[in-house]
Scaffold this active site. Structure first.
Site, mmCIF file in Angstrom:
data_model
loop_
_atom_site.group_PDB
_atom_site.id
_atom_site.type_symbol
_atom_site.label_atom_id
_atom_site.label_comp_id
_atom_site.label_asym_id
_atom_site.label_seq_id
_atom_site.Cartn_x
_atom_site.Cartn_y
_atom_site.Cartn_z
ATOM 1 N N GLY A 64 67.883 4.763 -4.297
ATOM 2 C CA GLY A 64 68.142 3.363 -3.929
ATOM 3 C C GLY A 64 67.079 2.702 -3.084
ATOM 4 O O GLY A 64 66.924 1.490 -3.117
ATOM 5 N N ASP A 126 76.565 2.978 4.873
ATOM 6 C CA ASP A 126 77.963 2.715 4.555
ATOM 7 C C ASP A 126 78.834 3.595 5.462
ATOM 8 O O ASP A 126 79.259 3.159 6.522
ATOM 9 C CB ASP A 126 78.165 2.976 3.052
ATOM 10 C CG ASP A 126 79.532 2.587 2.549
ATOM 11 O OD1 ASP A 126 80.328 2.059 3.337
ATOM 12 O OD2 ASP A 126 79.824 2.796 1.356
ATOM 13 N N LYS A 154 76.644 -2.131 6.153
ATOM 14 C CA LYS A 154 77.937 -2.777 5.901
ATOM 15 C C LYS A 154 78.689 -2.975 7.202
ATOM 16 O O LYS A 154 78.710 -2.081 8.049
ATOM 17 C CB LYS A 154 78.770 -1.917 4.948
ATOM 18 C CG LYS A 154 78.298 -2.029 3.534
ATOM 19 C CD LYS A 154 79.329 -1.556 2.540
ATOM 20 C CE LYS A 154 78.726 -1.618 1.158
ATOM 21 N NZ LYS A 154 79.552 -0.970 0.146
HETATM 22 P P1 IMP Z 1 76.871 6.545 3.134
HETATM 23 O O1 IMP Z 1 76.436 7.987 2.975
HETATM 24 O O2 IMP Z 1 78.351 6.370 2.953
HETATM 25 O O3 IMP Z 1 76.340 5.846 4.353
HETATM 26 O O4 IMP Z 1 76.332 5.786 1.864
HETATM 27 C C1 IMP Z 1 75.024 5.548 1.671
HETATM 28 C C2 IMP Z 1 74.688 5.666 0.191
HETATM 29 O O5 IMP Z 1 75.769 5.221 -0.634
HETATM 30 C C3 IMP Z 1 73.529 4.773 -0.084
HETATM 31 O O6 IMP Z 1 72.326 5.515 -0.091
HETATM 32 C C4 IMP Z 1 73.859 4.188 -1.432
HETATM 33 O O7 IMP Z 1 73.215 4.960 -2.434
HETATM 34 C C5 IMP Z 1 75.350 4.313 -1.613
HETATM 35 N N1 IMP Z 1 76.078 3.016 -1.410
HETATM 36 C C6 IMP Z 1 76.949 2.711 -0.423
HETATM 37 N N2 IMP Z 1 77.426 1.456 -0.541
HETATM 38 C C7 IMP Z 1 76.836 0.951 -1.641
HETATM 39 C C8 IMP Z 1 76.906 -0.351 -2.293
HETATM 40 O O8 IMP Z 1 77.596 -1.307 -1.886
HETATM 41 N N3 IMP Z 1 76.140 -0.485 -3.415
HETATM 42 C C9 IMP Z 1 75.358 0.506 -3.913
HETATM 43 N N4 IMP Z 1 75.250 1.714 -3.332
HETATM 44 C C10 IMP Z 1 75.986 1.934 -2.204
#
Ligand code: IMP
Ligand code: MG
Length: 204
Positions: A64, A126, A154
């Protein structure tokens, strides 16, 4: 594909402006750490293997952050190398975080990062699971410092409570795509950042 998208949340023009701004702050912070806050910034021509500029290692989290990093590095007049880290955060479906795991075959971190100032880059914060895992893995390699940067954060409690050094944009707690961010690996190529229609996200 447009029928899956809801609205443009951040335009490509706003992204470009903010990326340049955050790169300037990062560069200043790194040099301040090395030379003191009032030292003049070296120009790109002064960067060389021999003149003891900080060793900076940028670590983009795949996939991403690719587009963000591609734009960011062209605003960083630093002597830097790139090492990739593959982390999957959604094994299975696209919208519910099921924890993070390292994709070893996509990770090219050296065994030691001693003396290196590491900038870890991700597309979106996230739950914080991905960054937490990535920071742990980097710290095992004993870098001089680790700083974290995300394009988006977020506005949800877990994300806001997670320590991160640079955030380009705080966004509402909605699923977004474009500028590298995907839904089931699609839509990364959209130049703007869009929200996905909730019924599309829910259908998966
Ligand atoms: P975390 O590990 O929950 O902080 O999520 C981070 C990863 O989840 C990021 O590197 C993204 O690849 C994916 N992600 C989280 N939210 C979104 C979104 O709204 N759109 C696309 N990818 C997301
Ligand atoms: Mg993703």
């Amino acid at each position: 594909m447009k029928q899956d998208l809801d609205r443009i949340l951040i335009s490509k023009e706003s992204i470009a402006e903010r990326v340049a701004q955050i790169a300037a702050t990062m560069t200043q912070d790194l040099y301040a750490q090395f030379t003191g806050p009032d030292a003049p910034m070296p120009t790109v021509d002064q960067l060389s293997h021999n003149n003891r500029h900080p060793q900076v290692t940028l670590v983009p989290i795949l996939t991403g952050s690719l587009i963000f990093v591609a734009d960011l590095i062209r605003h960083l007049p630093l002597y830097l190398q790139i090492r990739l880290m593959g982390v999957s955060s959604y094994p299975g479906t696209a919208t519910a975080t099921r924890g993070a795991s390292v994709k070893k075959q996509l990770t090219d971190l050296p065994e030691s990062l001693a003396g290196h100032h590491v900038l870890l880059i991700d597309d979106i914060l996230d739950s914080g699971g991905t960054l937490k895992l990535a920071v742990e893995l980097l710290k095992e390699r004993q870098p001089a410092s680790v700083q974290t940067c995300v394009l988006l954060r977020k506005q949800r409690p877990e994300a806001m409570a997670f320590p991160v050094d640079y955030v380009c944009f705080d966004i509402p707690d909605e699923f977004v795509v474009g500028y590298g961010l995907d839904f089931d690996d699609y839509y990364r190529n959209l130049p703007d950042i869009h929200t996905l229609r909730p019924e599309v996200a829910r259908a998966h």
